[in-house]
Design a protein around this motif. Structure first.
Motif, mmCIF file in Angstrom:
data_model
loop_
_atom_site.group_PDB
_atom_site.id
_atom_site.type_symbol
_atom_site.label_atom_id
_atom_site.label_comp_id
_atom_site.label_asym_id
_atom_site.label_seq_id
_atom_site.Cartn_x
_atom_site.Cartn_y
_atom_site.Cartn_z
ATOM 1 N N SER A 47 0.823 -1.212 0.000
ATOM 2 C CA SER A 47 0.000 0.000 0.000
ATOM 3 C C SER A 47 0.855 1.259 0.000
ATOM 4 C CB SER A 47 -0.934 0.000 1.219
ATOM 5 O OG SER A 47 -1.840 -1.084 1.132
ATOM 6 N N GLU A 48 1.967 1.233 0.738
ATOM 7 C CA GLU A 48 2.869 2.386 0.768
ATOM 8 C C GLU A 48 3.507 2.637 -0.604
ATOM 9 O OE1 GLU A 48 3.495 4.716 3.052
ATOM 10 O OE2 GLU A 48 2.013 3.819 4.392
ATOM 11 N N ILE A 49 3.813 1.575 -1.339
ATOM 12 C CA ILE A 49 4.377 1.730 -2.689
ATOM 13 C C ILE A 49 3.369 2.415 -3.603
ATOM 14 C CG2 ILE A 49 5.121 0.473 -4.754
ATOM 15 C CD1 ILE A 49 6.475 -1.554 -2.799
ATOM 16 N N ILE A 50 2.115 1.995 -3.529
ATOM 17 C CA ILE A 50 1.079 2.634 -4.358
ATOM 18 C C ILE A 50 0.916 4.098 -3.951
ATOM 19 C CG2 ILE A 50 -1.392 2.645 -4.932
ATOM 20 C CD1 ILE A 50 0.264 0.485 -6.404
ATOM 21 N N ALA A 51 0.938 4.396 -2.656
ATOM 22 C CA ALA A 51 0.837 5.794 -2.201
ATOM 23 C C ALA A 51 2.023 6.621 -2.701
ATOM 24 C CB ALA A 51 0.759 5.835 -0.673
ATOM 25 N N TRP A 52 3.227 6.042 -2.658
ATOM 26 C CA TRP A 52 4.434 6.713 -3.165
ATOM 27 C C TRP A 52 4.258 7.048 -4.651
ATOM 28 C CZ3 TRP A 52 7.463 4.116 -6.901
ATOM 29 C CH2 TRP A 52 8.657 4.769 -7.259
ATOM 30 N N LEU A 53 3.757 6.080 -5.413
ATOM 31 C CA LEU A 53 3.566 6.290 -6.849
ATOM 32 C C LEU A 53 2.461 7.310 -7.118
ATOM 33 C CD1 LEU A 53 4.559 5.491 -9.634
ATOM 34 C CD2 LEU A 53 2.962 3.562 -9.575
ATOM 35 N N VAL A 109 -1.087 0.879 -16.287
ATOM 36 C CA VAL A 109 -1.566 0.001 -15.230
ATOM 37 C C VAL A 109 -0.349 -0.430 -14.421
ATOM 38 C CG1 VAL A 109 -1.483 -2.105 -16.611
ATOM 39 C CG2 VAL A 109 -3.096 -1.940 -14.747
ATOM 40 N N VAL A 110 -0.537 -0.593 -13.108
ATOM 41 C CA VAL A 110 0.565 -0.893 -12.192
ATOM 42 C C VAL A 110 0.258 -2.153 -11.401
ATOM 43 C CG1 VAL A 110 1.910 -0.033 -10.227
ATOM 44 C CG2 VAL A 110 0.999 1.583 -11.923
ATOM 45 N N GLU A 111 1.261 -2.995 -11.259
ATOM 46 C CA GLU A 111 1.181 -4.142 -10.347
ATOM 47 C C GLU A 111 2.409 -4.116 -9.466
ATOM 48 O OE1 GLU A 111 -1.376 -6.036 -9.890
ATOM 49 O OE2 GLU A 111 -2.507 -5.703 -11.727
ATOM 50 N N VAL A 112 2.207 -4.431 -8.191
ATOM 51 C CA VAL A 112 3.274 -4.590 -7.210
ATOM 52 C C VAL A 112 3.231 -6.043 -6.778
ATOM 53 C CG1 VAL A 112 4.157 -3.878 -4.949
ATOM 54 C CG2 VAL A 112 3.003 -2.196 -6.427
ATOM 55 N N VAL A 138 0.986 1.348 -21.244
ATOM 56 C CA VAL A 138 2.128 1.102 -20.359
ATOM 57 C C VAL A 138 1.704 0.188 -19.210
ATOM 58 C CG1 VAL A 138 3.826 2.155 -18.791
ATOM 59 C CG2 VAL A 138 3.128 3.376 -20.864
ATOM 60 N N TYR A 139 2.535 -0.818 -18.945
ATOM 61 C CA TYR A 139 2.377 -1.672 -17.766
ATOM 62 C C TYR A 139 3.629 -1.512 -16.931
ATOM 63 C CZ TYR A 139 2.294 -5.990 -14.952
ATOM 64 O OH TYR A 139 2.337 -6.901 -13.925
ATOM 65 N N LEU A 140 3.461 -1.060 -15.680
ATOM 66 C CA LEU A 140 4.568 -0.867 -14.759
ATOM 67 C C LEU A 140 4.516 -1.968 -13.711
ATOM 68 C CD1 LEU A 140 6.909 0.930 -13.663
ATOM 69 C CD2 LEU A 140 5.158 2.134 -12.313
ATOM 70 N N LEU A 141 5.573 -2.773 -13.657
ATOM 71 C CA LEU A 141 5.673 -3.851 -12.675
ATOM 72 C C LEU A 141 6.736 -3.477 -11.651
ATOM 73 C CD1 LEU A 141 5.033 -6.694 -11.600
ATOM 74 C CD2 LEU A 141 6.763 -7.570 -13.196
ATOM 75 N N ILE A 142 6.313 -3.338 -10.408
ATOM 76 C CA ILE A 142 7.240 -3.099 -9.307
ATOM 77 C C ILE A 142 7.416 -4.441 -8.610
ATOM 78 C CG2 ILE A 142 7.646 -1.845 -7.161
ATOM 79 C CD1 ILE A 142 5.883 0.425 -8.366
ATOM 80 N N ASP A 143 8.581 -5.024 -8.822
ATOM 81 C CA ASP A 143 8.847 -6.393 -8.390
ATOM 82 C C ASP A 143 9.662 -6.383 -7.102
ATOM 83 O OD1 ASP A 143 9.695 -9.070 -8.129
ATOM 84 O OD2 ASP A 143 9.487 -9.357 -10.305
ATOM 85 N N ARG A 144 8.986 -6.642 -5.995
ATOM 86 C CA ARG A 144 9.660 -6.604 -4.692
ATOM 87 C C ARG A 144 10.601 -7.792 -4.500
ATOM 88 N NH1 ARG A 144 5.231 -5.551 -0.188
ATOM 89 N NH2 ARG A 144 4.097 -7.152 -1.314
ATOM 90 N N ASP A 145 10.314 -8.913 -5.160
ATOM 91 C CA ASP A 145 11.184 -10.093 -5.033
ATOM 92 C C ASP A 145 12.522 -9.854 -5.721
ATOM 93 O OD1 ASP A 145 9.185 -11.512 -3.659
ATOM 94 O OD2 ASP A 145 8.290 -12.173 -5.546
ATOM 95 N N ASP A 146 12.470 -9.347 -6.961
ATOM 96 C CA ASP A 146 13.688 -9.106 -7.742
ATOM 97 C C ASP A 146 14.307 -7.734 -7.463
ATOM 98 O OD1 ASP A 146 13.369 -11.556 -8.912
ATOM 99 O OD2 ASP A 146 12.532 -10.771 -10.781
ATOM 100 N N ARG A 147 13.565 -6.887 -6.727
ATOM 101 C CA ARG A 147 14.004 -5.511 -6.463
ATOM 102 C C ARG A 147 14.254 -4.752 -7.769
ATOM 103 N NH1 ARG A 147 16.665 -5.084 -0.854
ATOM 104 N NH2 ARG A 147 15.850 -6.934 0.154
ATOM 105 N N THR A 148 13.286 -4.893 -8.671
ATOM 106 C CA THR A 148 13.379 -4.233 -9.971
ATOM 107 C C THR A 148 12.070 -3.534 -10.321
ATOM 108 O OG1 THR A 148 12.656 -6.211 -11.172
ATOM 109 C CG2 THR A 148 15.044 -5.902 -10.895
#
Length: 192
Positions: A47-53, A109-112, A138-148
């Motif tokens: 949720s904090e990542i989405i708020a940051w974005l 669209v964004v996925e975390v 545009v599809y933005l993937l914020i990948d917490r596992d890969d840190r990418t």
């Protein structure tokens, strides 16, 4: 037994929408590639990542709004239903929409990624294809596992034809029609 495909879904889209309407509030359902999937409820870091974005989008493009946890009609012929972590649209674009919006106004669209066993298939394989098939630029993937952070662009024939991948900490340019730059260094604090 015949495997399920988009041509032979578990149920119709209408049946899925009825099922989803009656699901408990603590369960989020999606209909991807003809099958019902349970989407994990986001944790605090998610949720904090989405708020940051959201904050970055408002600062750089105040005429746009990043809506969190938005239902979208995806895939070919809009036969899928995905609940995106974030959808960037021009302000006011969702007025009058029901639970599942058409994607014609979606710029990004964004996925975390979540910490569950289905995140690889769902966020890295199925959703990019569904979003590309729906024509989302545009599809933005914020990948917490890969840190990418991965930016997928140029949807064509149900696939994104271009993708740029950067580690957390690197600046990320999101091209037209979004045109924002992300300083991804703050993402480092939201991973285990």
């Amino acid at each position: 037994m015949t495997p399920r495909t988009e041509q032979q879904p578990q149920m119709s889209v209408e049946e899925f929408e009825q099922l989803e309407r009656h699901a408990p509030e603590t369960v989020w359902l999606e209909f991807i590639n003809g099958k019902v999937q349970v989407k994990p409820v986001p944790d605090g870091d998610h949720s904090e990542i989405i708020a940051w974005l959201q904050r970055l989008c408002m600062q750089q493009r105040p005429e746009l709004w990043l809506h969190g946890e938005r239902g979208l009609k995806t895939e070919r012929y809009r036969k899928g239903r995905a609940r995106a972590d974030g959808v960037l649209v021009p302000e006011g674009s969702l007025k009058g929409h029901g639970e599942w919006s058409e994607t014609d106004q979606a710029l990004m669209v964004v996925e975390v990624t979540s910490h569950d066993s289905d995140t690889n298939q769902r966020d890295r394989v199925e959703k990019p294809d569904g979003y590309a098939a729906a024509g989302i630029p545009v599809y933005l993937l914020i990948d917490r596992d890969d840190r990418t952070v991965t930016v997928f662009t140029h949807p064509e024939d149900g696939r994104y034809r271009q993708q740029v991948n950067a580690p957390f900490g690197a600046p990320v340019e999101i091209p037209d029609p979004v045109n924002i730059t992300l300083d991804t260094d703050p993402l480092k604090e939201f991973v285990d």
